[in-house]
Design a protein around this motif. Structure first.
Motif, short mmCIF file in Angstrom:
data_model
loop_
_atom_site.label_atom_id
_atom_site.label_comp_id
_atom_site.label_asym_id
_atom_site.label_seq_id
_atom_site.Cartn_x
_atom_site.Cartn_y
_atom_site.Cartn_z
N ARG A 224 0.82 -1.21 0.00
CA ARG A 224 0.00 0.00 0.00
C ARG A 224 0.86 1.26 0.00
NH1 ARG A 224 -3.00 -3.27 3.57
NH2 ARG A 224 -2.15 -2.25 5.42
N GLY A 225 2.09 1.15 0.46
CA GLY A 225 2.96 2.31 0.50
C GLY A 225 3.86 2.44 -0.71
N ARG A 226 3.60 1.69 -1.78
CA ARG A 226 4.46 1.72 -2.96
C ARG A 226 4.19 2.89 -3.90
NH1 ARG A 226 7.17 -2.89 -4.93
NH2 ARG A 226 8.01 -4.02 -3.15
N ARG A 231 -7.52 6.16 -8.32
CA ARG A 231 -8.41 6.84 -9.26
C ARG A 231 -9.57 7.55 -8.56
NH1 ARG A 231 -5.41 7.59 -13.67
NH2 ARG A 231 -4.66 5.65 -14.59
N ASN A 232 -9.76 7.28 -7.26
CA ASN A 232 -10.79 7.96 -6.46
C ASN A 232 -12.20 7.73 -7.00
OD1 ASN A 232 -8.95 9.09 -4.57
ND2 ASN A 232 -8.40 10.66 -6.06
N VAL A 233 -12.43 6.56 -7.55
CA VAL A 233 -13.78 6.11 -7.90
C VAL A 233 -14.15 5.04 -6.88
CG1 VAL A 233 -15.23 4.97 -9.61
CG2 VAL A 233 -13.53 6.67 -10.34
N ASP A 242 -9.14 -3.35 -0.86
CA ASP A 242 -8.48 -2.60 -1.93
C ASP A 242 -7.10 -3.23 -2.15
OD1 ASP A 242 -10.60 -0.93 -2.20
OD2 ASP A 242 -9.60 0.87 -1.48
N THR A 243 -6.66 -3.20 -3.40
CA THR A 243 -5.43 -3.91 -3.75
C THR A 243 -4.86 -3.35 -5.04
OG1 THR A 243 -4.48 -6.11 -4.11
CG2 THR A 243 -6.68 -5.72 -5.01
N VAL A 244 -3.85 -4.01 -5.59
CA VAL A 244 -3.27 -3.62 -6.87
C VAL A 244 -4.22 -4.01 -8.00
CG1 VAL A 244 -1.33 -3.95 -8.45
CG2 VAL A 244 -0.93 -3.93 -5.97
N GLY A 264 1.18 -0.69 -17.32
CA GLY A 264 1.33 0.74 -17.17
C GLY A 264 0.11 1.45 -16.61
N ASP A 265 -1.07 0.81 -16.69
CA ASP A 265 -2.29 1.41 -16.13
C ASP A 265 -2.56 0.96 -14.69
OD1 ASP A 265 -3.45 3.03 -18.26
OD2 ASP A 265 -3.66 1.15 -19.36
N ALA A 266 -1.61 0.25 -14.09
CA ALA A 266 -1.82 -0.27 -12.73
C ALA A 266 -2.08 0.86 -11.75
CB ALA A 266 -0.60 -1.08 -12.30
N HIS A 267 -2.98 0.61 -10.82
CA HIS A 267 -3.26 1.57 -9.75
C HIS A 267 -3.85 0.81 -8.57
CE1 HIS A 267 -6.95 1.43 -12.23
NE2 HIS A 267 -7.63 1.76 -11.15
N TRP A 268 -4.22 1.55 -7.55
CA TRP A 268 -4.71 0.96 -6.30
C TRP A 268 -6.22 1.18 -6.21
CZ3 TRP A 268 -2.35 -2.12 -2.84
CH2 TRP A 268 -2.96 -2.30 -1.58
N GLY A 269 -6.98 0.12 -5.91
CA GLY A 269 -8.42 0.30 -5.82
C GLY A 269 -9.13 -1.01 -5.55
#
Length: 353
Positions: A224-226, A231-233, A242-244, A264-269
């Motif tokens: 989580r600290g990476r 995206r705040n949806v 929540d995860t990768v 490249g589109d990876a995010h947290w959610g």
């Protein structure tokens, strides 16, 4: 149509046809041009296009030849005839990608070649496979196998870092990374072919494996600290962490050998967003919702994956609208044609649920 340059000098133009309709599928383009001009070529960027949806129509590319073609002046080379978009040739743009500048593709190949030499591999052939505003991809043939060299924009996720996270749980789900640098990654080519039309067997293999990775990474505080983007949806948890997220989890980014590409589109959610993206891409005739939900229930028996997925279906299109607008805001004008109308389309789809 190709506007041909050498060392920044515009030599003229050449017209041709290729079988692939996709604008960013440039391997057939450079293959045809190499044969016509008698020298290696690379596509720098799109200048104009009359088609839509990233395919078809008449496309004009800015092309860099490795040296002045010996056949220059033949009927295939049209010299100074006016070409739509040719006035864009000399214009600079602060949003231009590094590989879209003269010498950019060659620099990527040279970087990858030096890293391969460091592990005892000599590049015998370099083929530009894809280029557009989101990536430049080369296939590198060596005596020790095939490799991919890729460069992406600074606004996308660090693919090497994300691959490393996934590899810590399931090494076989991601490509082998040979070397990396900011915005660049050199990988051993993954076996198989792209799974644009996946079978039920491929779904049953890839989806539960990705769920297992997400379940493991979502439980790790250090992940989580990476610095992965959010995206705040919002999607209600329904007992899921929540995860990768892959961010573009469709089968065109899977290989039939079981490897998932393009991080490249990876995010947290919320993990249901990846499942919703998959279903939105291929439909649910293959029972994706059930495969995904059953996989999560094995890791989180008290969760309600189906309820989460119901909420994620429209939410995934809100994420899509944000992502496409980010692309439009951060790429040069001539290549905005790849994504024009996409944010609006995603918002309309979200409202249709």
């Amino acid at each position: 149509m190709a506007l041909v340059t050498v060392g920044g000098e515009h030599l003229g133009s050449v017209g041709f046809t290729v079988d692939s309709p996709w604008w960013n599928d440039v391997e057939p383009v450079v293959t045809r041009l190499d044969a016509m001009l008698g020298v290696p070529t690379s596509v720098l960027r799109l200048i104009s296009a009359t088609g839509s949806g990233m395919r078809g129509g008449t496309v004009t590319y800015l092309v860099e030849a490795a040296s002045r073609p010996s056949s220059w002046g033949s009927k295939a080379l049209e010299g100074n005839e006016p070409i739509v978009g040719s006035e864009q040739f000399a214009k600079s743009d602060p949003l231009r990608m590094p590989w879209a500048e003269p010498g950019g593709p060659a620099d990527l190949v040279a970087w990858a070649g030096a890293r391969l030499e460091g592990v005892g591999r000599q590049v015998r052939k370099a083929v530009q496979v894809k280029t557009w505003n989101l990536s430049c991809l080369y296939r590198l043939e060596t005596e020790g196998g095939t490799f991919w060299a890729k460069e992406i924009p600074a606004f996308m996720a660090d693919e090497s870092a994300v691959i490393s996270m996934v590899r810590s749980v399931d090494p076989g789900l991601v490509p082998d990374v040979v070397a990396s640098a900011p915005q660049r990654v050199l990988m051993r080519a993954a076996s198989g072919v792209d799974c644009w039309q996946p079978s039920a067997e491929v779904i049953a293999d890839i989806v539960p494996r990705w769920v297992a990775v997400q379940a493991a990474l979502g439980a790790r505080a250090e992940v989580r600290g990476r610095g992965l983007r959010k995206r705040n949806v919002h999607v209600p948890s329904f007992g899921l962490p929540d995860t990768v997220l892959h961010g573009d989890f469709h089968p065109g980014n899977w290989r039939s050998g079981g490897v998932v590409l393009d991080w490249g589109d990876a995010h947290w959610g919320h993990p249901a967003l990846d499942a919703a993206r998959l279903i939105g891409f291929v439909g649910d005739d293959l029972g994706i919702a059930e495969v995904w939900a059953d996989a999560w229930l094995r890791h989180r028996p008290d969760s309600d994956p189906q309820a989460a997925l119901k909420c994620a279906r429209p939410a995934s299109h809100l994420v899509g609208a944000l992502v496409y607008q980010e692309f439009l805001d951060r790429i040069e004008e001539s290549e905005r044609v790849y994504h024009l109308g996409d944010p609006e389309r995603e918002l309309r789809t979200a409202l249709s649920f």
